[in-house]
Design a protein around this motif. Structure first.
Motif, mmCIF file in Angstrom:
data_model
loop_
_atom_site.group_PDB
_atom_site.id
_atom_site.type_symbol
_atom_site.label_atom_id
_atom_site.label_comp_id
_atom_site.label_asym_id
_atom_site.label_seq_id
_atom_site.Cartn_x
_atom_site.Cartn_y
_atom_site.Cartn_z
ATOM 1 N N GLU A 159 140.760 -23.598 10.363
ATOM 2 C CA GLU A 159 141.426 -24.848 9.954
ATOM 3 C C GLU A 159 140.729 -26.066 10.563
ATOM 4 O OE1 GLU A 159 145.453 -25.522 9.767
ATOM 5 O OE2 GLU A 159 145.749 -23.871 8.356
ATOM 6 N N SER A 160 140.714 -26.148 11.880
ATOM 7 C CA SER A 160 140.220 -27.369 12.522
ATOM 8 C C SER A 160 138.727 -27.280 12.837
ATOM 9 C CB SER A 160 140.995 -27.581 13.826
ATOM 10 O OG SER A 160 140.700 -26.497 14.687
ATOM 11 N N ALA A 161 138.162 -28.432 13.239
ATOM 12 C CA ALA A 161 136.750 -28.461 13.635
ATOM 13 C C ALA A 161 136.518 -27.570 14.849
ATOM 14 C CB ALA A 161 136.338 -29.898 13.937
ATOM 15 N N LEU A 162 137.489 -27.569 15.781
ATOM 16 C CA LEU A 162 137.308 -26.748 16.988
ATOM 17 C C LEU A 162 137.295 -25.262 16.623
ATOM 18 C CD1 LEU A 162 139.474 -28.608 19.686
ATOM 19 C CD2 LEU A 162 136.985 -28.651 19.372
ATOM 20 N N GLU A 163 138.154 -24.877 15.671
ATOM 21 C CA GLU A 163 138.139 -23.478 15.226
ATOM 22 C C GLU A 163 136.822 -23.145 14.528
ATOM 23 O OE1 GLU A 163 142.859 -23.233 14.162
ATOM 24 O OE2 GLU A 163 141.489 -22.188 12.814
ATOM 25 N N MET A 164 136.340 -24.100 13.743
ATOM 26 C CA MET A 164 135.065 -23.869 13.046
ATOM 27 C C MET A 164 133.934 -23.726 14.065
ATOM 28 S SD MET A 164 133.277 -25.905 9.892
ATOM 29 C CE MET A 164 134.302 -25.186 8.624
ATOM 30 N N GLN A 165 133.958 -24.570 15.079
ATOM 31 C CA GLN A 165 132.923 -24.508 16.114
ATOM 32 C C GLN A 165 132.916 -23.123 16.784
ATOM 33 O OE1 GLN A 165 133.819 -26.506 19.756
ATOM 34 N NE2 GLN A 165 131.685 -27.053 20.158
ATOM 35 N N LEU A 166 134.114 -22.619 17.072
ATOM 36 C CA LEU A 166 134.242 -21.312 17.739
ATOM 37 C C LEU A 166 133.709 -20.194 16.836
ATOM 38 C CD1 LEU A 166 135.609 -20.859 20.511
ATOM 39 C CD2 LEU A 166 137.541 -19.873 19.252
ATOM 40 N N ALA A 167 134.111 -20.236 15.558
ATOM 41 C CA ALA A 167 133.682 -19.192 14.613
ATOM 42 C C ALA A 167 132.161 -19.241 14.435
ATOM 43 C CB ALA A 167 134.388 -19.382 13.281
ATOM 44 N N VAL A 168 131.616 -20.462 14.352
ATOM 45 C CA VAL A 168 130.167 -20.611 14.162
ATOM 46 C C VAL A 168 129.422 -20.070 15.385
ATOM 47 C CG1 VAL A 168 128.315 -22.340 14.074
ATOM 48 C CG2 VAL A 168 130.233 -22.486 12.483
ATOM 49 N N GLN A 169 129.932 -20.397 16.568
ATOM 50 C CA GLN A 169 129.268 -19.905 17.799
ATOM 51 C C GLN A 169 129.235 -18.387 17.820
ATOM 52 O OE1 GLN A 169 131.434 -21.894 20.881
ATOM 53 N NE2 GLN A 169 129.942 -23.573 21.032
ATOM 54 N N ARG A 170 130.350 -17.777 17.390
ATOM 55 C CA ARG A 170 130.434 -16.311 17.382
ATOM 56 C C ARG A 170 129.426 -15.705 16.408
ATOM 57 N NH1 ARG A 170 136.253 -15.882 16.557
ATOM 58 N NH2 ARG A 170 136.849 -16.465 18.641
ATOM 59 N N GLU A 171 129.306 -16.312 15.233
ATOM 60 C CA GLU A 171 128.467 -15.734 14.173
ATOM 61 C C GLU A 171 126.992 -16.103 14.330
ATOM 62 O OE1 GLU A 171 129.699 -13.578 12.222
ATOM 63 O OE2 GLU A 171 131.825 -13.916 12.555
ATOM 64 N N LEU A 172 126.737 -17.163 15.085
ATOM 65 C CA LEU A 172 125.362 -17.665 15.198
ATOM 66 C C LEU A 172 124.413 -16.634 15.812
ATOM 67 C CD1 LEU A 172 123.682 -20.257 14.760
ATOM 68 C CD2 LEU A 172 124.199 -20.887 17.123
ATOM 69 N N VAL A 173 124.958 -15.797 16.681
ATOM 70 C CA VAL A 173 124.146 -14.824 17.416
ATOM 71 C C VAL A 173 123.263 -14.015 16.465
ATOM 72 C CG1 VAL A 173 124.280 -12.822 18.949
ATOM 73 C CG2 VAL A 173 125.906 -14.695 19.193
ATOM 74 N N SER A 174 123.845 -13.551 15.355
ATOM 75 C CA SER A 174 123.053 -12.688 14.467
ATOM 76 C C SER A 174 122.471 -13.440 13.267
ATOM 77 C CB SER A 174 123.906 -11.508 13.984
ATOM 78 O OG SER A 174 125.133 -11.986 13.537
ATOM 79 N N ALA A 175 122.783 -14.746 13.133
ATOM 80 C CA ALA A 175 122.314 -15.474 11.939
ATOM 81 C C ALA A 175 120.821 -15.782 12.002
ATOM 82 C CB ALA A 175 123.106 -16.768 11.794
ATOM 83 N N THR A 176 120.139 -15.674 10.864
ATOM 84 C CA THR A 176 118.734 -16.083 10.794
ATOM 85 C C THR A 176 118.598 -17.403 10.023
ATOM 86 O OG1 THR A 176 118.396 -14.786 8.786
ATOM 87 C CG2 THR A 176 117.911 -13.693 10.866
ATOM 88 N N VAL A 177 119.625 -17.725 9.239
ATOM 89 C CA VAL A 177 119.640 -18.978 8.474
ATOM 90 C C VAL A 177 121.047 -19.574 8.602
ATOM 91 C CG1 VAL A 177 119.388 -20.029 6.182
ATOM 92 C CG2 VAL A 177 118.003 -18.018 6.768
ATOM 93 N N VAL A 178 121.128 -20.872 8.872
ATOM 94 C CA VAL A 178 122.446 -21.520 8.970
ATOM 95 C C VAL A 178 122.496 -22.673 7.973
ATOM 96 C CG1 VAL A 178 124.119 -22.632 10.492
ATOM 97 C CG2 VAL A 178 122.486 -20.993 11.445
ATOM 98 N N ILE A 179 123.522 -22.699 7.148
ATOM 99 C CA ILE A 179 123.660 -23.789 6.173
ATOM 100 C C ILE A 179 125.037 -24.420 6.357
ATOM 101 C CG2 ILE A 179 123.590 -24.412 3.721
ATOM 102 C CD1 ILE A 179 121.728 -22.058 3.238
ATOM 103 N N MET A 180 125.026 -25.660 6.860
ATOM 104 C CA MET A 180 126.290 -26.349 7.180
ATOM 105 C C MET A 180 126.680 -27.268 6.033
ATOM 106 S SD MET A 180 127.787 -25.927 10.296
ATOM 107 C CE MET A 180 128.804 -27.378 10.316
ATOM 108 N N THR A 181 127.449 -26.767 5.084
ATOM 109 C CA THR A 181 127.921 -27.663 4.024
ATOM 110 C C THR A 181 129.281 -28.257 4.382
ATOM 111 O OG1 THR A 181 129.238 -26.124 2.697
ATOM 112 C CG2 THR A 181 126.863 -26.081 2.339
ATOM 113 N N ALA A 182 129.921 -27.729 5.412
ATOM 114 C CA ALA A 182 131.294 -28.161 5.707
ATOM 115 C C ALA A 182 131.380 -29.651 5.997
ATOM 116 C CB ALA A 182 131.838 -27.371 6.897
ATOM 117 N N ALA A 183 132.454 -30.255 5.511
ATOM 118 C CA ALA A 183 132.739 -31.652 5.838
ATOM 119 C C ALA A 183 133.627 -31.619 7.070
ATOM 120 C CB ALA A 183 133.437 -32.330 4.672
#
Ligand code: CTP
Length: 422
Positions: free
Chosen positions: A259-283
């Motif tokens: 829901e919130s930016a802080l939740e998005m930040q947490l989810a992104v940090q968790r998933e970033l570990v294995s990501a090879t490409v990141v695309i931030m379209t979120a507003a």
């Protein structure tokens, strides 16, 4: 390139062998053949002996334009195309409906009729679409067969839950022909992003004021969902971190709702570990309410006629943080601008250490928020700019991923981004 890309967005058309087994859902086989033919596929059908009781070979052969095969040892049928040649011909085999009995025969490698023989002989990917009574589906024998088949690379679609032809309610309905045809397009598309892990964010964030009110924005999430869908179609492993939206999860995509930016930040940090490409379209909302109220704010609780002031504090800039620890990852940012489009996008490209910024002019009609089209400009490090015409968001996604692939290919030889890189 434009028309080629559009063809690939619909999924590459290919040679599809549809194996129909003997369940009541076989009545949907003609509709499935029609959907596949409409998708441009060259379709051949086989029927198990039991399937012949549920669906007419004549109907299927009329729809696919080729003789339907059912017998293994039929000299006329074998004379036209022998069963091994048919197994080799297929670029994709769809088993729909896949009954419990057929799944059991597949799991145990039986080759006691034409269909099971083809399934053993083919090297094409196999998509099984189960349909059966809910208790048969849940039976440990069926579930163990599924585990075996999945381990061997068989892909599954469904079954869906609902009212079953046998009178029971539960999982067991065959997926709709349109969904099966969409999955076929996905499986036939060359997996140009295989091995990549894409982290895509989409939608707006929602910052609570009190338990019922929130600050949000007009982002629909459509652009991010289109990118996630197209990346999955190209064989990437895709995680979609989505703000509140009613859009359906694209096929083959893992979704994390926030829901919130802080939740998005947490989810992104968790998933970033294995990501090879990141695309931030979120507003992402740049601000949040400093102290959201625990209880609903009521007018009566304020002095008569008084207004309400909210104190807003800055949210973290998620993309900037990703840029700081990007390692070898390819990072794409978006910029929604109302003026000085390229200039502002260029500033964001540098500040957030992106490999591409996709900028769009939010004042342009028919483009941007909550519509299916977008007119964007790609801005590159070193001053390069590429202006695209008004395209569907799916087509923009295709163009963007073409560039991501080029960047990946140019960097080939290097390991994908890992935490150690960052
Ligand atoms: N973004 C982010 N975290 C934020 C704000 C934005 O990750 N708190 C990301 C967006 O997902 C987008 C890019 O940054 O990919 C640009 O967002 P935008 O709001 O257009 O830019 P800002 O940096 O917030 O600048 P401004 O609002 O001043 O235009």
């Amino acid at each position: 390139m434009g028309s080629d890309r559009f063809a690939s967005l619909k999924g590459r058309a290919g040679r599809v062998l549809l194996a129909v087994s003997g369940g009541i859902a076989a009545y949907k086989a003609p509709e499935l053949v029609r959907a596949l033919v409409k998708g441009g596929h060259n379709v051949r059908c086989t029927l198990t002996p039991a399937a012949e009781r549920f669906v007419s070979p004549l109907v299927l052969s009329t729809l696919c334009g080729a003789r339907v095969r059912s017998a293994l040892f039929d000299s006329t049928e074998e004379g036209e195309i022998d069963h091994i040649a048919l197994a080799d011909w297929a670029e994709l085999v769809i088993v729909a409906p896949a009954t419990a009995h057929l799944l059991a025969r597949m799991a145990h490698g039986l080759a006691d009729d034409l269909t099971t023989t083809l399934l053993l002989a083919t090297r094409a990917p196999v998509l099984a679409v189960p349909a059966m009574n809910v208790n048969m589906w849940r039976h440990p024998a069926t579930q163990q067969n599924l585990v075996l088949l999945r381990e061997r690379g068989v892909r599954f679609l469904g079954p869906e839950a609902g009212e079953l032809a046998c009178g029971w309610e539960g999982e067991g309905r065959m997926s709709e022909p349109s969904a099966i045809a969409a999955m076929a397009g996905l499986l036939l598309t060359p997996p140009t992003l295989a091995g990549e892990v894409l982290l895509v964010t989409a939608g707006g964030t929602r910052e609570a004021i009190d338990p019922v009110r929130a600050i949000t924005n007009r982002s629909s999430g459509k652009m991010g969902f289109a990118i996630a869908s197209e990346a999955a179609r190209r064989g990437a492993q895709v995680v979609l971190v989505a703000g509140p939206t009613s859009l359906a999860t694209p096929l083959g995509v893992r979704r994390v709702d926030v829901e919130s930016a802080l939740e998005m930040q947490l989810a992104v940090q968790r998933e970033l570990v294995s990501a090879t490409v990141v695309i931030m379209t979120a507003a992402v909302s740049d601000f949040r309410v400093a102290k959201p109220a625990d209880r609903k704010i009521r007018k009566e609780d304020l002095p008569p006629g008084a207004g309400l002031s909210l104190e807003l504090v800055r949210n973290p800039d998620i993309l900037k943080q990703i840029g700081e620890e990007k390692g070898r990852r390819i990072v794409v940012g978006f910029a929604a601008e109302s003026h000085d489009l390229v200039e502002n996008a260029r500033k964001k490209l540098v500040a957030k250490k992106c490999d591409i910024i996709v900028a769009n002019d939010i004042t342009r009609e028919g483009s941007g928020f909550d519509v299916d089209a977008n007119a964007v400009v790609f801005v590159w490090p070193g001053g390069g700019v590429e202006e695209l015409p008004l395209l569907s968001k799916l087509e923009v996604a295709g163009r963007l991923l073409d560039h991501v692939e080029k960047l990946r290919d140019a960097r080939q030889g290097g390991a994908p981004g890992t935490k150690a890189d960052g």
